[in-house]
Design a protein around this motif. Structure first.
Motif, short mmCIF file in Angstrom:
data_model
loop_
_atom_site.label_atom_id
_atom_site.label_comp_id
_atom_site.label_asym_id
_atom_site.label_seq_id
_atom_site.Cartn_x
_atom_site.Cartn_y
_atom_site.Cartn_z
N ALA A 174 -11.51 -5.69 -7.43
CA ALA A 174 -12.18 -4.99 -6.32
C ALA A 174 -13.50 -4.38 -6.78
CB ALA A 174 -11.25 -3.90 -5.77
N ASN A 209 -10.89 0.75 -0.29
CA ASN A 209 -10.50 -0.59 0.16
C ASN A 209 -9.02 -0.86 -0.15
OD1 ASN A 209 -12.91 -1.47 1.30
ND2 ASN A 209 -13.66 -2.34 -0.60
N ASP A 252 -5.94 -1.19 2.54
CA ASP A 252 -5.08 -2.38 2.56
C ASP A 252 -3.61 -1.99 2.41
OD1 ASP A 252 -7.30 -3.99 2.87
OD2 ASP A 252 -7.36 -4.60 0.76
N LEU A 281 -13.64 -3.97 6.91
CA LEU A 281 -13.78 -3.70 5.49
C LEU A 281 -13.97 -5.02 4.77
CD1 LEU A 281 -11.02 -1.06 4.78
CD2 LEU A 281 -13.42 -0.72 5.23
N SER A 317 -14.92 -7.11 0.84
CA SER A 317 -14.80 -6.96 -0.60
C SER A 317 -16.10 -6.48 -1.23
CB SER A 317 -14.39 -8.30 -1.22
OG SER A 317 -15.37 -9.27 -0.97
N ILE A 375 -17.31 -0.93 1.77
CA ILE A 375 -16.89 -0.61 3.12
C ILE A 375 -18.12 -0.65 4.00
CG2 ILE A 375 -15.87 1.15 4.58
CD1 ILE A 375 -14.29 2.08 2.20
#
Length: 114
Positions: free
Chosen positions: A35, A58, A62, A81, A83, A86
């Motif tokens: 991430a 993120n 999730d 959102l 990768s 945001i």
């Protein structure tokens, strides 16, 4: 407690891990590293602390979506959102927009979280 040395975004960390939890810890490290690297590689955010906060948000978003699937599916669709960070403060979800604004204000104040 066992200690694991891991790499996250090219930096070494020594983490405490309960016996038998090594695989779960390594999977978590892989998610966090992935991430953070995606956000860094997108080139929009440079500061490591901001990258960490965006990656954490993120991942938390999730994870929250997995716990309340119907509501989270709607929130994810409207929040957008990605990768690369945001990007969903587009007015579709006022709570998310407010959270992002507070985060930006806090980080602008001194450029660090702690």
């Amino acid at each position: 407690m066992k200690q694991l040395e891991v790499q996250i975004m090219g930096q070494s960390y020594l983490l405490g891990c309960p016996e038998g939890g090594e695989q779960r810890m390594l999977e978590a490290v892989e998610k966090v590293d992935g991430a953070m690297c995606r956000i860094r590689d997108a080139g929009k955010v440079k500061a490591r602390d901001r990258i960490a906060v965006l990656a954490a948000l993120n991942l938390a978003f999730d994870a929250a979506g997995r716990h309340s699937a119907p509501q989270a599916a709607t929130a994810l669709a409207s929040a957008d959102l990605t990768s690369a960070g945001i990007n969903g403060a587009n007015g579709n979800d006022p709570r998310l927009a407010g959270l992002l604004e507070r985060l930006d204000r806090a980080l602008r104040q001194d450029g660090r979280l702690l």
